[in-house]
Design a protein around this motif. Structure first.
Motif, PDB file in Angstrom:
ATOM      1  N   LYS A 160       2.088 -38.465  58.268  1.00 32.38           N
ATOM      2  CA  LYS A 160       2.490 -38.016  56.932  1.00 32.38           C
ATOM      3  C   LYS A 160       1.845 -36.679  56.591  1.00 32.38           C
ATOM      4  O   LYS A 160       0.811 -36.308  57.146  1.00 32.38           O
ATOM      5  CB  LYS A 160       2.083 -39.059  55.881  1.00 32.38           C
ATOM      6  CG  LYS A 160       2.621 -40.469  56.139  1.00 32.38           C
ATOM      7  CD  LYS A 160       4.133 -40.515  56.009  1.00 32.38           C
ATOM      8  CE  LYS A 160       4.633 -41.958  56.159  1.00 32.38           C
ATOM      9  NZ  LYS A 160       6.114 -42.027  56.105  1.00 32.38           N
TER      10      LYS A 160
ATOM     11  N   GLU B  98       2.708 -37.486  51.542  1.00 35.90           N
ATOM     12  CA  GLU B  98       2.489 -38.884  51.141  1.00 35.90           C
ATOM     13  C   GLU B  98       1.056 -39.293  51.457  1.00 35.90           C
ATOM     14  O   GLU B  98       0.535 -39.017  52.530  1.00 35.90           O
ATOM     15  CB  GLU B  98       3.471 -39.802  51.870  1.00 35.90           C
ATOM     16  CG  GLU B  98       4.913 -39.602  51.425  1.00 35.90           C
ATOM     17  CD  GLU B  98       5.857 -40.581  52.103  1.00 35.90           C
ATOM     18  OE1 GLU B  98       5.385 -41.641  52.558  1.00 35.90           O
ATOM     19  OE2 GLU B  98       7.058 -40.278  52.188  1.00 35.90           O
TER      20      GLU B  98
ATOM     21  N   ASN C 222      11.304 -33.005  54.117  1.00 33.39           N
ATOM     22  CA  ASN C 222      11.842 -34.319  53.751  1.00 33.39           C
ATOM     23  C   ASN C 222      10.921 -35.026  52.753  1.00 33.39           C
ATOM     24  O   ASN C 222      11.388 -35.641  51.780  1.00 33.39           O
ATOM     25  CB  ASN C 222      12.029 -35.186  54.995  1.00 33.39           C
ATOM     26  CG  ASN C 222      13.186 -34.710  55.857  1.00 33.39           C
ATOM     27  OD1 ASN C 222      14.046 -33.960  55.396  1.00 33.39           O
ATOM     28  ND2 ASN C 222      13.208 -35.133  57.110  1.00 33.39           N
ATOM     29  N   GLU C 223       9.612 -34.944  52.978  1.00 36.01           N
ATOM     30  CA  GLU C 223       8.660 -35.582  52.058  1.00 36.01           C
ATOM     31  C   GLU C 223       8.636 -34.868  50.704  1.00 36.01           C
ATOM     32  O   GLU C 223       8.460 -35.506  49.663  1.00 36.01           O
ATOM     33  CB  GLU C 223       7.254 -35.596  52.659  1.00 36.01           C
ATOM     34  CG  GLU C 223       7.082 -36.590  53.794  1.00 36.01           C
ATOM     35  CD  GLU C 223       5.627 -36.695  54.248  1.00 36.01           C
ATOM     36  OE1 GLU C 223       4.716 -36.411  53.452  1.00 36.01           O
ATOM     37  OE2 GLU C 223       5.399 -37.049  55.419  1.00 36.01           O
ATOM     38  N   SER C 224       8.799 -33.548  50.726  1.00 36.06           N
ATOM     39  CA  SER C 224       8.702 -32.786  49.477  1.00 36.06           C
ATOM     40  C   SER C 224       9.750 -33.219  48.460  1.00 36.06           C
ATOM     41  O   SER C 224       9.512 -33.137  47.253  1.00 36.06           O
ATOM     42  CB  SER C 224       8.832 -31.289  49.753  1.00 36.06           C
ATOM     43  OG  SER C 224      10.166 -30.929  50.129  1.00 36.06           O
ATOM     44  N   ALA C 225      10.901 -33.681  48.934  1.00 39.68           N
ATOM     45  CA  ALA C 225      11.958 -34.112  48.015  1.00 39.68           C
ATOM     46  C   ALA C 225      11.487 -35.258  47.135  1.00 39.68           C
ATOM     47  O   ALA C 225      11.931 -35.406  45.989  1.00 39.68           O
ATOM     48  CB  ALA C 225      13.199 -34.528  48.803  1.00 39.68           C
ATOM     49  N   ARG C 226      10.556 -36.072  47.645  1.00 45.79           N
ATOM     50  CA  ARG C 226      10.051 -37.209  46.865  1.00 45.79           C
ATOM     51  C   ARG C 226       8.996 -36.779  45.850  1.00 45.79           C
ATOM     52  O   ARG C 226       8.612 -37.572  44.994  1.00 45.79           O
ATOM     53  CB  ARG C 226       9.487 -38.268  47.812  1.00 45.79           C
ATOM     54  CG  ARG C 226      10.558 -38.887  48.695  1.00 45.79           C
ATOM     55  CD  ARG C 226      10.079 -40.129  49.404  1.00 45.79           C
ATOM     56  NE  ARG C 226       9.284 -39.833  50.588  1.00 45.79           N
ATOM     57  CZ  ARG C 226       9.794 -39.548  51.792  1.00 45.79           C
ATOM     58  NH1 ARG C 226      11.109 -39.503  51.947  1.00 45.79           N
ATOM     59  NH2 ARG C 226       9.023 -39.309  52.822  1.00 45.79           N
ATOM     60  N   PHE C 227       8.512 -35.548  45.975  1.00 45.88           N
ATOM     61  CA  PHE C 227       7.488 -35.058  45.047  1.00 45.88           C
ATOM     62  C   PHE C 227       7.967 -33.804  44.313  1.00 45.88           C
ATOM     63  O   PHE C 227       7.168 -33.033  43.804  1.00 45.88           O
ATOM     64  CB  PHE C 227       6.206 -34.734  45.821  1.00 45.88           C
ATOM     65  CG  PHE C 227       5.580 -35.929  46.479  1.00 45.88           C
ATOM     66  CD1 PHE C 227       4.761 -36.785  45.766  1.00 45.88           C
ATOM     67  CD2 PHE C 227       5.852 -36.215  47.816  1.00 45.88           C
ATOM     68  CE1 PHE C 227       4.189 -37.900  46.370  1.00 45.88           C
ATOM     69  CE2 PHE C 227       5.287 -37.321  48.433  1.00 45.88           C
ATOM     70  CZ  PHE C 227       4.454 -38.161  47.710  1.00 45.88           C
ATOM     71  N   GLY C 228       9.302 -33.652  44.237  1.00 47.60           N
ATOM     72  CA  GLY C 228       9.882 -32.436  43.671  1.00 47.60           C
ATOM     73  C   GLY C 228       9.534 -32.190  42.225  1.00 47.60           C
ATOM     74  O   GLY C 228       9.535 -31.036  41.772  1.00 47.60           O
ATOM     75  N   LYS C 229       9.232 -33.241  41.453  1.00 43.65           N
ATOM     76  CA  LYS C 229       8.872 -33.076  40.046  1.00 43.65           C
ATOM     77  C   LYS C 229       7.368 -32.918  39.857  1.00 43.65           C
ATOM     78  O   LYS C 229       6.905 -32.724  38.734  1.00 43.65           O
ATOM     79  CB  LYS C 229       9.386 -34.266  39.230  1.00 43.65           C
ATOM     80  CG  LYS C 229      10.906 -34.334  39.166  1.00 43.65           C
ATOM     81  CD  LYS C 229      11.365 -35.482  38.287  1.00 43.65           C
ATOM     82  CE  LYS C 229      12.898 -35.517  38.201  1.00 43.65           C
ATOM     83  NZ  LYS C 229      13.380 -36.636  37.352  1.00 43.65           N
ATOM     84  N   GLN C 230       6.623 -32.993  40.950  1.00 42.98           N
ATOM     85  CA  GLN C 230       5.166 -32.916  40.839  1.00 42.98           C
ATOM     86  C   GLN C 230       4.598 -31.598  41.375  1.00 42.98           C
ATOM     87  O   GLN C 230       3.413 -31.331  41.223  1.00 42.98           O
ATOM     88  CB  GLN C 230       4.513 -34.083  41.586  1.00 42.98           C
ATOM     89  CG  GLN C 230       4.756 -35.434  40.920  1.00 42.98           C
ATOM     90  CD  GLN C 230       4.087 -36.570  41.677  1.00 42.98           C
ATOM     91  OE1 GLN C 230       4.757 -37.374  42.333  1.00 42.98           O
ATOM     92  NE2 GLN C 230       2.770 -36.632  41.592  1.00 42.98           N
TER      93      GLN C 230
ATOM     94  N   ALA D 121      17.822 -31.371  51.624  1.00 40.30           N
ATOM     95  CA  ALA D 121      16.899 -32.237  50.869  1.00 40.30           C
ATOM     96  C   ALA D 121      17.116 -32.107  49.365  1.00 40.30           C
ATOM     97  O   ALA D 121      16.548 -32.880  48.588  1.00 40.30           O
ATOM     98  CB  ALA D 121      15.459 -31.893  51.222  1.00 40.30           C
TER      99      ALA D 121
END
Length: 302
Positions: free
Chosen positions: A166, A169, A245-253, A277
């Motif tokens: 990771k 994450e 790919n991981e950044s998409a899950r933290f796009g609002k942060q 993404a």
């Protein structure tokens, strides 16, 4: 035409070795005239490069104690601080002043034993930095550097990434916000590829000194670096794909995700992954030094 560093870069006019030696006397034994009669050092010598870094960090940035363990990456300061200045420009472009009283928060992905991006961002702009790293030995070394520089210890937090598969994450916490991230990913897919690249650098330095380039690859890496600093499975593009790919899950942060991309041919593929993404904004910034061009790619979901 010789390419130049960022206009705000303290090293854009070269090194003042006389001043650096006065600040850091241990550098003196490495300084000697080059083929052009100007003072320089042997940039293929890890000890000389480390002494130069210590001098630059102390003279220009007030970092009195800095160290990297033997065999770890010893980064070129001018290029590293260039990244920070361009990152500051990126923030300014979206209304965030680099030296705003509202403290900028930066995530330094793979900060390494040297911690150079966090150290420079904290010193030049006063940003609060969080450095993540998968290597506990490297992280311990950086912690010891912070212990010897109290002002930096207040601005830089360190986090161990426990899952080597990771990148974001396990590092970004729930509800946590960053203005930007910076990253210098491993360039190579194998040790063999890293050593081959190192030989090209050594040959280039020899040519610049008027010497015959070596016919055989060196057994070690003259420029230093551990496995996780220099190569990873899938090489640079594999690392970037995972990060995007991981950044998409933290796009609002995180307002802006950024990374160096060493190989120009990897940029189109990286941008494709960003669009796929769901990135809404993608930028590419070229950084120039001497005859070398590197690039920062930035993307945002905001």
């Amino acid at each position: 035409m010789t390419k130049t560093l960022h206009p705000n870069n303290a090293h854009k006019d070269g090194y003042d070795f006389d001043a650096l030696v006065l600040t850091y006397p241990a550098l003196k034994k490495f300084v000697k005239p080059n083929n052009h009669g100007r003072n320089s050092i042997d940039f293929a010598s890890p000890a000389a490069v480390k002494a130069l870094n210590c001098a630059l960090l102390k003279h220009h940035y007030g970092i009195s104690e800095w160290n990297v363990p033997e065999g770890y990456l010893c980064p070129p300061i001018p290029g590293r601080v260039d990244y920070i200045h361009y990152a500051a420009d990126l923030l300014s472009s979206c209304g965030i002043k680099a030296s705003d009283s509202r403290q900028v928060k930066m995530l330094d992905i793979g900060t390494g034993a040297n911690g150079i991006y966090s150290l420079l961002a904290a010193k030049v702009y006063g940003w609060h930095c969080t450095g993540s790293e998968i290597d506990p030995v490297g992280l311990k070394n950086l912690a010891s550097v912070l212990d010897k520089n109290d002002d930096l210890k207040r601005l830089i937090d360190l986090r161990l990434q426990r899952d080597k598969r990771k990148i974001l994450e396990g590092v970004i916490k729930a509800g946590e916000k960053f203005d930007l991230s910076v990253c210098n990913p491993p360039f190579h897919a194998s040790q063999k590829e890293a050593i081959k690249s190192n030989q090209r650098k050594v040959n280039s330095l020899a040519f610049n000194r008027g010497e015959k380039p070596g016919s055989k690859a060196p057994a070690g890496l003259n420029f230093g670096g551990q496995k996780n600093e220099l190569w990873c499975e899938g090489g640079e593009i594999g690392f970037l794909q995972t990060m995007i790919n991981e950044s998409a899950r933290f796009g609002k942060q995180c307002r802006w995700f950024t990374t160096l991309v060493s190989k120009a041919e990897n940029v189109p593929q990286a941008k494709w992954h960003m669009r796929n993404a769901g990135a809404r904004d993608i930028l590419e910034v070229e950084m120039e030094q001497g005859n070398k061009t590197t690039r920062i790619v930035a993307w945002s979901f905001v």
